[in-house]
Design a protein around this motif. Sequence first.
Motif, PDB file in Angstrom:
ATOM      1  N   ARG A  75       0.826  -1.212   0.000  1.00  0.00           N
ATOM      2  CA  ARG A  75       0.000   0.000   0.000  1.00  0.00           C
ATOM      3  C   ARG A  75       0.863   1.267   0.000  1.00  0.00           C
ATOM      4  NH1 ARG A  75      -4.633  -1.966   4.370  1.00  0.00           N
ATOM      5  NH2 ARG A  75      -5.984  -3.014   2.821  1.00  0.00           N
ATOM      6  N   ARG A  76       1.977   1.223   0.811  1.00  0.00           N
ATOM      7  CA  ARG A  76       2.861   2.396   0.826  1.00  0.00           C
ATOM      8  C   ARG A  76       3.524   2.571  -0.535  1.00  0.00           C
ATOM      9  NH1 ARG A  76       3.977   0.293   6.058  1.00  0.00           N
ATOM     10  NH2 ARG A  76       5.873  -0.731   5.298  1.00  0.00           N
ATOM     11  N   SER A 136       2.320   1.518  -3.411  1.00  0.00           N
ATOM     12  CA  SER A 136       1.304   1.929  -4.360  1.00  0.00           C
ATOM     13  C   SER A 136       0.998   3.404  -4.262  1.00  0.00           C
ATOM     14  CB  SER A 136       0.023   1.114  -4.129  1.00  0.00           C
ATOM     15  OG  SER A 136      -1.011   1.533  -4.988  1.00  0.00           O
ATOM     16  N   ALA A 137       1.066   3.925  -3.011  1.00  0.00           N
ATOM     17  CA  ALA A 137       0.816   5.362  -2.838  1.00  0.00           C
ATOM     18  C   ALA A 137       1.871   6.186  -3.566  1.00  0.00           C
ATOM     19  CB  ALA A 137       0.797   5.710  -1.353  1.00  0.00           C
ATOM     20  N   ARG A 138       3.075   5.623  -3.721  1.00  0.00           N
ATOM     21  CA  ARG A 138       4.141   6.342  -4.450  1.00  0.00           C
ATOM     22  C   ARG A 138       4.212   5.876  -5.905  1.00  0.00           C
ATOM     23  NH1 ARG A 138       7.000   4.772   0.262  1.00  0.00           N
ATOM     24  NH2 ARG A 138       8.327   3.371  -0.958  1.00  0.00           N
ATOM     25  N   ASN A 139       3.146   5.086  -6.361  1.00  0.00           N
ATOM     26  CA  ASN A 139       3.102   4.575  -7.738  1.00  0.00           C
ATOM     27  C   ASN A 139       4.294   3.678  -8.054  1.00  0.00           C
ATOM     28  OD1 ASN A 139       0.687   5.910  -8.383  1.00  0.00           O
ATOM     29  ND2 ASN A 139       1.821   7.804  -8.837  1.00  0.00           N
ATOM     30  N   ALA A 140       4.806   2.995  -7.010  1.00  0.00           N
ATOM     31  CA  ALA A 140       5.956   2.110  -7.221  1.00  0.00           C
ATOM     32  C   ALA A 140       5.501   0.702  -7.622  1.00  0.00           C
ATOM     33  CB  ALA A 140       6.808   2.044  -5.953  1.00  0.00           C
ATOM     34  N   ALA A 161       1.839  -1.685  -9.036  1.00  0.00           N
ATOM     35  CA  ALA A 161       0.499  -1.576  -9.611  1.00  0.00           C
ATOM     36  C   ALA A 161      -0.569  -1.835  -8.550  1.00  0.00           C
ATOM     37  CB  ALA A 161       0.335  -2.575 -10.759  1.00  0.00           C
ATOM     38  N   ARG A 162      -1.712  -1.217  -8.739  1.00  0.00           N
ATOM     39  CA  ARG A 162      -2.821  -1.401  -7.820  1.00  0.00           C
ATOM     40  C   ARG A 162      -3.268  -2.856  -7.775  1.00  0.00           C
ATOM     41  NH1 ARG A 162      -4.999   0.367  -3.232  1.00  0.00           N
ATOM     42  NH2 ARG A 162      -7.123  -0.447  -3.069  1.00  0.00           N
ATOM     43  N   SER A 163      -3.121  -3.563  -8.926  1.00  0.00           N
ATOM     44  CA  SER A 163      -3.542  -4.957  -8.980  1.00  0.00           C
ATOM     45  C   SER A 163      -2.789  -5.825  -7.983  1.00  0.00           C
ATOM     46  CB  SER A 163      -3.367  -5.504 -10.401  1.00  0.00           C
ATOM     47  OG  SER A 163      -2.017  -5.428 -10.800  1.00  0.00           O
TER      48      SER A 163
END
Length: 404
Positions: free
Chosen positions: A142-143, A145-149, A151-153
């Motif tokens: 989640r951390r 993903s918050a930095r777009n590191a 994928a949400r999948s």
Amino acid sequence: MSNPALIFCACCLGTALACGGPTEGVEGTSPARRDIESALTTNGRIETERTAVVRSSTSGRVGRLYVRRGAKVERGEPLLRLVDAGQEAARDRAGARLAAAKARLVQLEAGLDPLRKAELLGELTKLEAARTRASEDLEKLRRLSARNAVARSEVDAQSRVLQDLADNIEAVSHQLQAPPLEGRRSELEAAILEAEAELQEAERAVRALVLRAPASGTLFSLAAREGDFLESGSLVARIGVTARVTARIFVDEPELGRVTQGCVARISADAYPGREWECRVETLATEVVEVGPRRVGEVLCQADDPDSLLLPGLAVRVRIVTQRAQRVLSVPRAAVVGGSEEPFVWAVENGRAAKRAVVLGVVGPVYAEVVSGLAESDSIALPRDRTLIEGQRLRLDQAAEGIQ
């Protein structure tokens, strides 16, 4: 010389020629028993019996096409497959929940022995440790993903892993609790029914990923390509059912009265020399319409076409049998004189012409049925374009084959 005298002289001359004149040769034959058909010849057009429409029952992106436009397909054959967007995973989870619900009911009825309890405790410890690690991994994702590191999948996938562990822990905990039988059976049975319904829905969603042919036929249109996104209800394909086709037959207005329901119709086409298809008239004309310079009624019949040769729109020739008689006494049409009002034939009796009135039945293109007036033992003349008179001396010659 007066007119009455001239007429009298002509009659005397005709009688003299007939009675005492030379014997003339003429083609002859005898009545015989034959099968006769009376038919009308016309034209028509082939149409498909029906068209099966294929629509998408769910939304999704086309992942793979199995067929091409114009292909022959069988009922149930896959046409395309949508990309799996979690439907199979949802089905697996639903299956696991159903299995867990059934296991809880079995455990409730059987009770919990010490050995099984020890096994469940060990399993529960492992599951809880795995849940702790999965929870920590989820927080990390989640951390990131918050930095777009990531994928949400990946976050969603880890969330499902965590949920599955939680469901398994709950199932094991229920088995350890071993609640009393009273008051719990109906609750567990309801849970099983709910899980079964959920599994059925999940399986339906998986099946909906593959679109299949609802009928055998020809794929006339295909409105999808790989990569296209389909909305639920989108038209995907049309399949013409060609194993059985409809012939739309054009019958000229004066001939409509000859055609009845059940008449045999024989279909042929220039595209297939020597081939013939047979059907029976099923639908009579309901109105008269203009087709070019003709006024016609449209008659329908359906024919089996297992080879799918009768393509939609194909122009065909049609011969409709309007009357049929089997093994009836008949003579060549060339022997019948006097038209349809007072038909007669020239019989030959003792070498002389004798006029015989006849009653005709079914009249075919070559032969005509004789209902009364002749016997099989009679001999008759084929006058062609010659004029015969009563009592004329005749010598019968054998008629040529293929009398017209």
